[in-house]
Design a protein around this motif. Structure first.
Motif, PDB file in Angstrom:
ATOM      1  N   THR A   1       9.993  -1.864  -1.857  1.00 57.44           N
ATOM      2  CA  THR A   1      10.190  -0.428  -2.057  1.00 57.44           C
ATOM      3  C   THR A   1      11.517  -0.165  -2.777  1.00 57.44           C
ATOM      4  OG1 THR A   1      10.866  -0.400   0.265  1.00 57.44           O
ATOM      5  CG2 THR A   1       8.692   0.467  -0.242  1.00 57.44           C
TER       6      THR A   1
ATOM      7  N   PRO B   1       0.819  -1.211   0.000  1.00 51.63           N
ATOM      8  CA  PRO B   1       0.000   0.000   0.000  1.00 51.63           C
ATOM      9  C   PRO B   1       0.852   1.260   0.000  1.00 51.63           C
ATOM     10  CG  PRO B   1       0.084  -0.930   2.221  1.00 51.63           C
ATOM     11  CD  PRO B   1       0.922  -1.815   1.352  1.00 51.63           C
TER      12      PRO B   1
ATOM     13  N   GLN C   1       9.454   5.535   0.399  1.00 46.87           N
ATOM     14  CA  GLN C   1      10.698   5.389   1.137  1.00 46.87           C
ATOM     15  C   GLN C   1      11.217   3.960   0.993  1.00 46.87           C
ATOM     16  OE1 GLN C   1      10.459   5.921   5.400  1.00 46.87           O
ATOM     17  NE2 GLN C   1      12.625   6.467   5.431  1.00 46.87           N
TER      18      GLN C   1
END
Ligand SMILES: Cc1cc2nc3c(=O)[nH]c(=O)nc-3n(C[C@H](O)[C@H](O)[C@H](O)COP(=O)(O)OP(=O)(O)OC[C@H]3O[C@@H](n4cnc5c(N)ncnc54)[C@H](O)[C@@H]3O)c2cc1C
Ligand SMILES: Cc1cc2nc3c(=O)[nH]c(=O)nc-3n(C[C@H](O)[C@H](O)[C@H](O)COP(=O)(O)OP(=O)(O)OC[C@H]3O[C@@H](n4cnc5c(N)ncnc54)[C@H](O)[C@@H]3O)c2cc1C
Ligand code: SF4
Ligand code: SF4
Ligand code: FES
Lengths: 466, 285
Positions: B70, B46, B64
């Motif tokens: 990520t 999410p 981040q």
């Protein structure tokens, strides 16, 4: 062959992967009948004039018809007859609860065993998957556009039936891959995902457009579909995917899952291949699952394959009342699943750092029958005991997910949040139809497909009158 | 596929990614998030929608680098694409005229308050933003927020820029200021920060909303993995939230549940570093 001769043939057995071996892998349990066994089984059918078995099938497969073609070695004809009524036979041949659908109606069931309709359906469907592409001549376009919400069995079936009638169909699916429960719920060892993909691709070849990553109720509303997006009708088949928790203490501990989450991580996200697939699932040596249906069975057998020993199934009634398919229970036991029957979890126990360490249970006894007609389980005072486990999975049912219906107040719902439809499968919104689990509550693949098919006919009618 | 139109570093390990997602952009309201999958075997994660432009059909994510997913996402460049983007998900932020609203963003939490600031300003609020970072280079979106808010207070842990100290310190000062009394607080950031804010504003009976970040899978209410405890009741953050009354949130439980996959996350991270290392070796050959 005379009926008397047919009566003498014994029901064929399904060859399966060795139980010990399969309890450590995700490959399919059932291998499928060999050609000779399939022909032999097909000869057992009495070709009844008033074939009761057909009444047991929600999509009305002409069972004696396809079985006779199979017995005569005309596989093409068998496939055509089968596919005519059922767009996902390789799926239903594997997952239909035949013992309560078509096979329970088979006349042979009284004296000996019923015809193995599911095995034969699977045999013909698998042959067709590899050797036969049914001819599809696109009918002249009707000029009508229909949106289908959800790419589970109800949505896929409806889309296929509408495409056959020349309508332009777009399926919107919330997840990143189409298939619904066939994909994220039912595990690979019961229904290989390649089969689901192939069935979905067949629909694409028929011109059905499938758009993933669209949540109806968020990305578009139903009204958007009927206005801005320009569809003339909508079929809602978003399933009943809201997990129910028992509401007992300890459910926030690490290692507690809903069956939906556990199975989604493993099946859709491929957590059994972690770290080659990025999504993890907690593996542990002792896993307990609560529930008695197919979902519970799939969860506990999945845990077993991920290394759980013991993998325990906790169910509050007795074996007879278990709603799971008979074959699943049998397979589970062969794979070494421990059944704790007449037993109910009352508290999940945790370690000081927040992990599950066990579940406290109560022994149950069966009392008077309840509203469902099954005898009501009642706790035996003073019978509490603990089952040690580090992962605890709740598979006690699902309800209608309110995401879509909340954004569409025009839809009439019943008190459980399921969409109410009329005899033509139309909802309280004109031109909006619904079927499958969102209408029935958690049911079966074939009932969802039956709804998809009937709704397609109603939609066709509705659009023709327009 | 969702093409990336712009990708740049905002701060060390914090990337600004503008991606074409017209269906999402049209429906985006402050508080909404998307679920993203980067590659075929990838995880679903999410991410808040930090900005959107329905005319050009784009949304902006501020990401981040924390773990494997990520990192893969932030390695993507303009012209490449994200495999799956679905949304907008979650409930939108409650929008009304509170009077003086203070938005408190910590780290990438600042991306969450950015669209809220715009909308709250349009509702006639006096909007202050308190944005924190470890040091100056970690303070993000300051100029964007300055063009929207009535006042912006950057804070750094090491005092290298703006207010020297945690965002709670600055918020305490604002609450104490009789000239411009505070009526509501909205916060997004690391769990310990949100907990500290909630503890502070509870004393002052200040309406406070926190944007929670539990682990999610589907984001549509189907798995229950994102469950959080609010006022003693279980709620699914993806559909009932992600914003809740901060004074009712069980932050200890949230922090604990976020650690459920730590060993696996480390394994994924390690595997990705090995892979990247091999790729670089191959390039050298
Ligand atoms: C683990 C498990 C095992 C099962 N085993 C069997 C079995 O052996 N035999 C059997 O007959 N039945 C079985 N069932 C039941 C059967 O799978 C379901 O009854 C059937 O899949 C219902 O079909 P459906 O099309 O109504 O919904 P689903 O299969 O649930 O499909 C709904 C689809 O809609 C999508 N969707 C949801 N909300 C939205 C939205 N807002 N916008 C867009 N898309 C949306 C979902 O992602 C999903 O893909 C099992 C169920 C589970 C969970
Ligand atoms: C509604 C919502 C909105 C979010 N918006 C943003 C955003 O705009 N920008 C952004 O950068 N991140 C956002 N997050 C957090 C983001 O989803 C996680 O950072 C991401 O899932 C980590 O994935 P990973 O594989 O890279 O790291 P992992 O390997 O999964 O985790 C690495 C580390 O991050 C921690 N972690 C894991 N999941 C989360 C989480 N959900 N939140 C915080 N820490 C986590 C783990 O405990 C671990 O220490 C949001 C989360 C939610 C629920
Ligand atoms: S679809 Fe299911 S119910 Fe119908 S004939 Fe096949 S196995 Fe039986
Ligand atoms: S009832 Fe049994 S024997 Fe008769 S046609 Fe059907 S499958 Fe064959
Ligand atoms: S992420 Fe699955 S229910 Fe919220």
């Amino acid at each position: 062959m005379k009926p008397a001769e047919r009566m003498k043939i014994l029901r064929q057995h399904m060859p399966e992967q060795d139980a010990e071996q399969r309890s450590h892998n995700f490959e399919e349990v059932n291998y499928g009948l060999a050609g000779t066994a399939a022909s032999m089984e097909a000869q057992r059918c009495l070709r009844c004039k008033q074939a009761k078995c057909i009444e047991g099938c929600p999509v009305g497969v002409d069972i004696p018809g396809f079985v006779e073609a199979l017995a005569e070695d005309d596989l093409k004809k068998a496939a055509d007859i089968l596919l005519d009524a059922n767009v996902l036979p390789a799926v239903t041949g594997r997952v239909c609860p035949q013992e309560t659908q078509c096979e329970v109606q088979c006349i042979r069931g009284g004296k000996s065993e019923p015809l193995a309709i599911g095995y034969l359906e699977r045999f013909v469907a698998d042959w067709a998957r590899e050797n036969y592409q049914q001819k599809f001549t696109p009918p002249p376009p009707s000029g009508k556009r229909i949106a289908v919400v959800g790419a589970g069995p109800a949505g896929l079936t409806c889309a296929g039936e509408l495409a056959k009638r020349g309508h332009a169909v777009t399926i919107y699916e919330a997840l990143h891959r189409p298939g619904g429960v066939l994909l994220y719920g039912i595990p690979e060892f019961r229904l290989p995902k390649a089969i689901v993909d192939q069935e979905v691709n067949n629909l694409r070849k028929m011109g059905v457009q499938i758009i993933c990553n669209v949540v109806i109720g968020a990305t578009y509303t139903i009204s958007d579909l009927l206005t801005a997006e320009g569809f003339q009708a909508v079929f809602i088949a978003n399933g009943a995917g809201l997990p129910v928790f028992q509401g007992i203490p300890g459910e926030q501990l690490k290692g507690v899952y809903s069956a939906n989450e556990y199975l989604t991580r493993v099946n859709l996200m491929g957590a059994f291949r972690f770290p080659d697939c990025d999504t993890p699932v907690i593996k542990s040596t002792q896993v307990a699952v609560v529930g008695g249906g197919n979902v519970a069975m799939d969860s506990v057998r999945t845990a077993r394959r991920l290394g759980a020993d013991p993998a325990t199934l906790i169910y509050r009634r007795s074996r007879q009342e278990m709603p799971a398919r008979v074959e699943e229970v049998k397979h589970a036991e062969e794979e070494g699943i421990v059944l704790e029957l007449l037993c109910n979890p009352i508290e999940i126990l945790g370690t000081t750092d927040g992990w599950v360490r066990g579940v406290r249970c109560q022994r149950m006894a069966l009392g008077e029958p309840d509203a469902s007609g099954r005898r009501r389980p009642e706790p035996i005072p003073g019978s509490e005991f603990e089952i040690p486990c580090q992962v605890f999975i709740e598979a006690i049912g699902t309800r209608a997910n309110p995401l879509l219906t909340q954004s569409t107040p025009e839809l009439n719902l019943n008190k459980w949040g399921n969409i109410v439809i009329d005899e033509n499968n139309m909802t309280s919104m004109p031109g909006v139809f619904a079927g499958g689990d969102i209408v029935r509550g958690a049911a079966t693949v074939i009932l969802a497909m039956g709804d998809g098919k009937n709704s397609a006919l109603s939609i066709h009618q509705f659009l023709s009158n327009k | 596929m969702f093409p990336i139109l712009e990708a740049k570093w905002l701060a060390p390990k914090v990337r600004w990614i503008t991606v074409a997602a017209p269906r999402v952009a049209t429906k985006h309201l402050p508080g909404h998030f998307v679920i993203v999958r980067v590659s075929e075997h990838g995880e679903r994660i999410p991410l808040t929608i930090a900005d959107s432009d329905s005319a050009s059909g784009t949304i902006t994510l501020v990401v981040q680098v924390l773990g494997a997913t990520t990192q893969q996402l932030c390695a993507l460049k303009e012209g490449q694409a994200i495999l799956d983007v679905v949304g907008p998900l979650g409930k939108a932020t409650e929008m009304k005229n509170f009077g003086h609203v203070v938005l408190v963003g910590g780290g990438v939490g600042t991306a969450v308050i950015h669209p809220q600031a715009k909308a709250l300003k349009n509702c006639g609020n006096y909007v202050s933003a308190v944005i924190g970072g470890r040091s100056q280079s970690y303070v993000i979106l300051e100029s964007e927020l300055r063009s929207i808010c009535d006042a912006v207070y950057p804070c750094t842990d090491d005092g290298s820029y703006g207010y020297h100290g945690f965002v709670t310190g600055k918020l305490g000062e604002l609450i104490a200021d009789q000239q411009q009394p505070v009526h509501a607080v909205i916060t997004a950031g690391p769990v310990p920060m949100m907990r500290a804010i909630a503890n502070l504003t509870r004393e002052h009976h200040l309406h406070t909303i926190a944007s929670l970040n539990p682990i999610m899978v589907d984001g549509t209410g189907m798995c229950g993995g994102c469950r959080v405890t609010i006022a003693g009741q279980t709620q699914f953050a993806c559909v009932d939230g992600p914003e809740f009354d901060a004074h009712q949130v069980d932050f200890t439980e949230l922090a604990d549940r976020l650690s459920a996959y730590r060993p696996q996350e480390q394994l994924s991270w390690q595997q990705l570093q090995n892979l990247n290392h091999e790729c670089r070796l191959n390039q050298l050959k």
